[in-house]
Design an enzyme around this catalytic site. Structure first.
Site, PDB file in Angstrom:
ATOM      1  N   HIS A   1      -0.154   3.791   5.167  1.00 45.74           N
ATOM      2  CA  HIS A   1      -1.216   3.749   4.163  1.00 45.74           C
ATOM      3  C   HIS A   1      -1.040   2.540   3.261  1.00 45.74           C
ATOM      4  O   HIS A   1       0.021   1.941   3.196  1.00 45.74           O
ATOM      5  CB  HIS A   1      -1.230   5.027   3.327  1.00 45.74           C
ATOM      6  CG  HIS A   1      -0.021   5.194   2.472  1.00 45.74           C
ATOM      7  ND1 HIS A   1       0.086   4.654   1.210  1.00 45.74           N
ATOM      8  CD2 HIS A   1       1.147   5.835   2.699  1.00 45.74           C
ATOM      9  CE1 HIS A   1       1.253   4.960   0.693  1.00 45.74           C
ATOM     10  NE2 HIS A   1       1.927   5.671   1.578  1.00 45.74           N
ATOM     11  N   CYS A   2      -2.099   2.216   2.563  1.00 45.98           N
ATOM     12  CA  CYS A   2      -2.056   1.193   1.526  1.00 45.98           C
ATOM     13  C   CYS A   2      -3.301   1.342   0.669  1.00 45.98           C
ATOM     14  O   CYS A   2      -4.095   2.261   0.861  1.00 45.98           O
ATOM     15  CB  CYS A   2      -1.948  -0.205   2.118  1.00 45.98           C
ATOM     16  SG  CYS A   2      -3.465  -0.805   2.853  1.00 45.98           S
ATOM     17  N   ALA A   3      -3.510   0.431  -0.225  1.00 44.97           N
ATOM     18  CA  ALA A   3      -4.629   0.542  -1.166  1.00 44.97           C
ATOM     19  C   ALA A   3      -5.978   0.406  -0.483  1.00 44.97           C
ATOM     20  O   ALA A   3      -6.916   1.113  -0.798  1.00 44.97           O
ATOM     21  CB  ALA A   3      -4.494  -0.517  -2.260  1.00 44.97           C
TER      22      ALA A   3
END
Length: 127
Positions: free
Chosen positions: A15-17
């Site tokens: 995941h990330c922003a």
């Protein structure tokens, strides 16, 4: 990531922003390993634009950027910064193929995803 994906039965989370750079590429390479059609990979990549809720998040991101840089970012610039376009993923995959001969060669030569690991990943994720 690919070693963990092929060698563990535990969940793996990426995941990330925004999901457009490292995470988007990792998801696309995983899809490629599983034989997902390129059109479907791009469709999944484009989900970033709705999952991130660009219009709602843009003002807050603009304030953060202004606090960090002292410069005001337009709404359109922030949306472009956070959002994705098909050409981003297509260009990255094309560059990989140009440099390594194919995405499969990149996976094997640069990332160590040999046939055995590829099969284990396929078995695990197809289960």
């Amino acid at each position: 990531y690919f070693q963990a994906l092929g060698e563990t039965q535990a969940p793996v989370l990426i995941h990330c922003a925004a999901g457009k750079d490292r995470t988007g590429m990792l998801a696309a390479l995983t899809h490629h390993l599983l034989g997902v059609h390129p059109d479907d990979m791009v469709a999944d990549y484009l989900l970033t634009n709705t999952a991130v809720d660009l219009d709602r998040r843009a003002p807050g991101i603009a304030r953060q950027l202004e606090a960090m840089t002292g410069r005001t970012a337009s709404h359109d610039a922030v949306v472009a910064f956070l959002g994705v376009e098909p050409v981003y993923l297509e260009t990255a995959l094309a560059a990989i193929a140009t440099r390594h001969g194919s995405v499969d060669a990149y996976l094997e030569q640069a990332l160590g995803v040999d046939a055995t690991l590829r099969d284990r990943i396929g078995e695990r994720l197809a289960a």
